[in-house]
Design a protein around this motif. Structure first.
Motif, PDB file in Angstrom:
ATOM      1  N   ILE A 156       0.828  -1.210   0.000  1.00 52.42           N
ATOM      2  CA  ILE A 156       0.000   0.000   0.000  1.00 52.42           C
ATOM      3  C   ILE A 156       0.859   1.255   0.000  1.00 52.42           C
ATOM      4  CG2 ILE A 156      -1.759   1.282   1.286  1.00 52.42           C
ATOM      5  CD1 ILE A 156      -2.891  -1.352   2.241  1.00 52.42           C
ATOM      6  N   GLU A 157       2.029   1.187   0.620  1.00 51.55           N
ATOM      7  CA  GLU A 157       2.880   2.376   0.691  1.00 51.55           C
ATOM      8  C   GLU A 157       3.249   2.881  -0.701  1.00 51.55           C
ATOM      9  OE1 GLU A 157       4.589   5.389   2.918  1.00 51.55           O
ATOM     10  OE2 GLU A 157       3.273   3.738   3.511  1.00 51.55           O
ATOM     11  N   GLY A 158       3.598   1.947  -1.599  1.00 52.30           N
ATOM     12  CA  GLY A 158       3.921   2.361  -2.961  1.00 52.30           C
ATOM     13  C   GLY A 158       2.730   2.969  -3.674  1.00 52.30           C
ATOM     14  N   LEU A 159       1.547   2.426  -3.423  1.00 46.51           N
ATOM     15  CA  LEU A 159       0.333   2.991  -4.010  1.00 46.51           C
ATOM     16  C   LEU A 159       0.099   4.409  -3.506  1.00 46.51           C
ATOM     17  CD1 LEU A 159      -2.080  -0.081  -3.688  1.00 46.51           C
ATOM     18  CD2 LEU A 159      -0.944   0.736  -5.769  1.00 46.51           C
ATOM     19  N   PHE A 160       0.358   4.609  -2.211  1.00 43.36           N
ATOM     20  CA  PHE A 160       0.143   5.939  -1.631  1.00 43.36           C
ATOM     21  C   PHE A 160       1.003   6.988  -2.325  1.00 43.36           C
ATOM     22  CE2 PHE A 160       1.432   9.323   1.260  1.00 43.36           C
ATOM     23  CZ  PHE A 160       0.193   9.834   1.637  1.00 43.36           C
ATOM     24  N   TRP A 161       2.273   6.684  -2.520  1.00 42.75           N
ATOM     25  CA  TRP A 161       3.145   7.685  -3.122  1.00 42.75           C
ATOM     26  C   TRP A 161       2.810   7.917  -4.587  1.00 42.75           C
ATOM     27  CZ3 TRP A 161       4.750  10.751   0.165  1.00 42.75           C
ATOM     28  CH2 TRP A 161       5.164  10.332   1.422  1.00 42.75           C
ATOM     29  N   GLY A 162       2.310   6.892  -5.261  1.00 43.94           N
ATOM     30  CA  GLY A 162       1.851   7.099  -6.626  1.00 43.94           C
ATOM     31  C   GLY A 162       0.654   8.020  -6.692  1.00 43.94           C
ATOM     32  N   VAL A 163      -0.320   7.782  -5.819  1.00 46.68           N
ATOM     33  CA  VAL A 163      -1.510   8.638  -5.776  1.00 46.68           C
ATOM     34  C   VAL A 163      -1.129  10.045  -5.322  1.00 46.68           C
ATOM     35  CG1 VAL A 163      -3.746   8.999  -4.655  1.00 46.68           C
ATOM     36  CG2 VAL A 163      -3.081   6.704  -5.423  1.00 46.68           C
ATOM     37  N   ASP A 164      -0.198  10.157  -4.371  1.00 39.77           N
ATOM     38  CA  ASP A 164       0.253  11.466  -3.903  1.00 39.77           C
ATOM     39  C   ASP A 164       0.839  12.285  -5.052  1.00 39.77           C
ATOM     40  OD1 ASP A 164       1.066  13.289  -1.536  1.00 39.77           O
ATOM     41  OD2 ASP A 164       2.972  12.964  -2.584  1.00 39.77           O
ATOM     42  N   ALA A 165       1.618  11.634  -5.913  1.00 40.17           N
ATOM     43  CA  ALA A 165       2.198  12.342  -7.056  1.00 40.17           C
ATOM     44  C   ALA A 165       1.112  12.843  -8.002  1.00 40.17           C
ATOM     45  CB  ALA A 165       3.165  11.417  -7.801  1.00 40.17           C
ATOM     46  N   ILE A 166       0.086  12.027  -8.215  1.00 39.78           N
ATOM     47  CA  ILE A 166      -1.021  12.442  -9.079  1.00 39.78           C
ATOM     48  C   ILE A 166      -1.761  13.619  -8.453  1.00 39.78           C
ATOM     49  CG2 ILE A 166      -3.229  11.719 -10.085  1.00 39.78           C
ATOM     50  CD1 ILE A 166      -2.037   8.867 -10.219  1.00 39.78           C
ATOM     51  N   PHE A 167      -1.980  13.560  -7.141  1.00 38.07           N
ATOM     52  CA  PHE A 167      -2.656  14.659  -6.452  1.00 38.07           C
ATOM     53  C   PHE A 167      -1.885  15.965  -6.602  1.00 38.07           C
ATOM     54  CE2 PHE A 167      -5.993  12.291  -4.577  1.00 38.07           C
ATOM     55  CZ  PHE A 167      -6.842  13.219  -3.970  1.00 38.07           C
ATOM     56  N   GLN A 168      -0.562  15.872  -6.513  1.00 35.70           N
ATOM     57  CA  GLN A 168       0.244  17.080  -6.675  1.00 35.70           C
ATOM     58  C   GLN A 168      -0.005  17.705  -8.047  1.00 35.70           C
ATOM     59  OE1 GLN A 168       2.529  18.706  -4.568  1.00 35.70           O
ATOM     60  NE2 GLN A 168       1.620  17.438  -2.968  1.00 35.70           N
ATOM     61  N   GLY A 169      -0.107  16.864  -9.069  1.00 37.24           N
ATOM     62  CA  GLY A 169      -0.380  17.377 -10.408  1.00 37.24           C
ATOM     63  C   GLY A 169      -1.740  18.037 -10.504  1.00 37.24           C
ATOM     64  N   VAL A 170      -2.752  17.423  -9.891  1.00 36.74           N
ATOM     65  CA  VAL A 170      -4.096  18.009  -9.900  1.00 36.74           C
ATOM     66  C   VAL A 170      -4.091  19.346  -9.165  1.00 36.74           C
ATOM     67  CG1 VAL A 170      -6.477  17.718  -9.123  1.00 36.74           C
ATOM     68  CG2 VAL A 170      -5.253  15.779 -10.113  1.00 36.74           C
ATOM     69  N   MET A 171      -3.407  19.395  -8.026  1.00 35.11           N
ATOM     70  CA  MET A 171      -3.329  20.640  -7.263  1.00 35.11           C
ATOM     71  C   MET A 171      -2.657  21.747  -8.064  1.00 35.11           C
ATOM     72  SD  MET A 171      -2.410  19.081  -3.495  1.00 35.11           S
ATOM     73  CE  MET A 171      -2.364  20.672  -2.631  1.00 35.11           C
ATOM     74  N   GLU A 172      -1.610  21.383  -8.803  1.00 27.39           N
ATOM     75  CA  GLU A 172      -0.928  22.371  -9.649  1.00 27.39           C
ATOM     76  C   GLU A 172      -1.877  22.929 -10.708  1.00 27.39           C
ATOM     77  OE1 GLU A 172       1.976  23.692  -9.425  1.00 27.39           O
ATOM     78  OE2 GLU A 172       3.156  22.364  -8.127  1.00 27.39           O
ATOM     79  N   ARG A 173      -2.689  22.061 -11.306  1.00 31.83           N
ATOM     80  CA  ARG A 173      -3.653  22.509 -12.319  1.00 31.83           C
ATOM     81  C   ARG A 173      -4.664  23.471 -11.707  1.00 31.83           C
ATOM     82  NH1 ARG A 173      -1.364  22.082 -16.954  1.00 31.83           N
ATOM     83  NH2 ARG A 173      -0.793  19.971 -17.560  1.00 31.83           N
ATOM     84  N   ILE A 174      -5.185  23.112 -10.535  1.00 26.46           N
ATOM     85  CA  ILE A 174      -6.169  23.968  -9.867  1.00 26.46           C
ATOM     86  C   ILE A 174      -5.542  25.298  -9.471  1.00 26.46           C
ATOM     87  CG2 ILE A 174      -7.587  24.213  -7.787  1.00 26.46           C
ATOM     88  CD1 ILE A 174      -8.079  21.172  -7.979  1.00 26.46           C
TER      89      ILE A 174
END
Length: 217
Positions: A156-174
């Motif tokens: 799960i830890e690896g999944l978390f960091w993958g999702v975290d990276a995607i969230f950072q991209g979404v936040m940058e867009r917003i």
């Protein structure tokens, strides 16, 4: 709580509310401590009794927004299956961020290591604790989906960091105000969010890419 402590807390809340209002109207980088004091009806020195710097105000507002979001996610009712609950949390997260772009800008700004190094120990500890709380929620959601057979049993830890990276991209867009005209043919942020949610879900439900690479080697 003593009366003086209560007044101190009320004044601090007033300063934070005033700061956020000014940041939304005038831009958080341009508002000065003097302007904040004037709009809050206090002396400039009073602001520094509560916050060591404007960066400290940024951190407190970012923490407040992130905590409120986490509280909202935890209060959501289960949406059918665990995977449906994950989708719902993701959509709620993107909707909250879209509704509060200045808060998102502050969160991104406060995520910078060089800024965090200038904050007080209590503020850094609060950020670290909040990060752990988000990881706990993510683990709970994904573990439930694994136990339901919707997501393969993988780290799960690896999944978390993958999702975290995607969230950072979404936040940058917003934070940037959207996708720009006709970017990749996506007509709206809502459609973009839907694609991102399904991309995240595909990452959760697909095979472990790290394990696959190790086998290939």
């Amino acid at each position: 709580m003593r009366y003086q402590d209560e007044l101190f807390q009320q004044r601090e809340t007033l300063l934070l509310d005033t700061a956020l209002s000014l940041f939304r109207d005038s831009g958080w980088e341009r508002v000065t401590i003097a302007q904040l004091a004037q709009h809050a009806g206090v002396a400039k020195g009073t602001v520094y009794k509560h916050f060591s710097s404007k960066e400290s105000i940024y951190a407190r507002l970012a923490l407040g927004f992130s905590r409120d979001c986490l509280t909202h996610y935890r209060a959501l009712e289960p949406a059918g299956t665990p995977l449906q609950s994950i989708r719902r949390v993701l959509h709620e997260a993107f909707a909250l961020m879209q509704a509060h772009p200045v808060d998102v800008q502050l969160c991104l700004h406060c995520d910078r290591p060089e800024l965090q190094a200038r904050l007080g120990e209590d503020e850094r500890a609060a950020m670290e604790a909040l990060d752990r709380d988000y990881q706990v929620l993510f683990h709970e959601l994904v573990r439930a989906a694994i136990e339901a057979g919707e997501v393969p049993d993988k780290p799960i830890e690896g999944l978390f960091w993958g999702v975290d990276a995607i969230f950072q991209g979404v936040m940058e867009r917003i934070a940037a105000g959207g996708l720009g005209p006709e970017r990749h043919g996506t007509p709206s942020l809502e459609a973009y969010f839907e694609h991102v949610v399904e991309f995240i879900v595909a990452g959760l439900t697909g095979p472990d890419p790290v394990q696959g690479r190790e086998i290939a080697q």
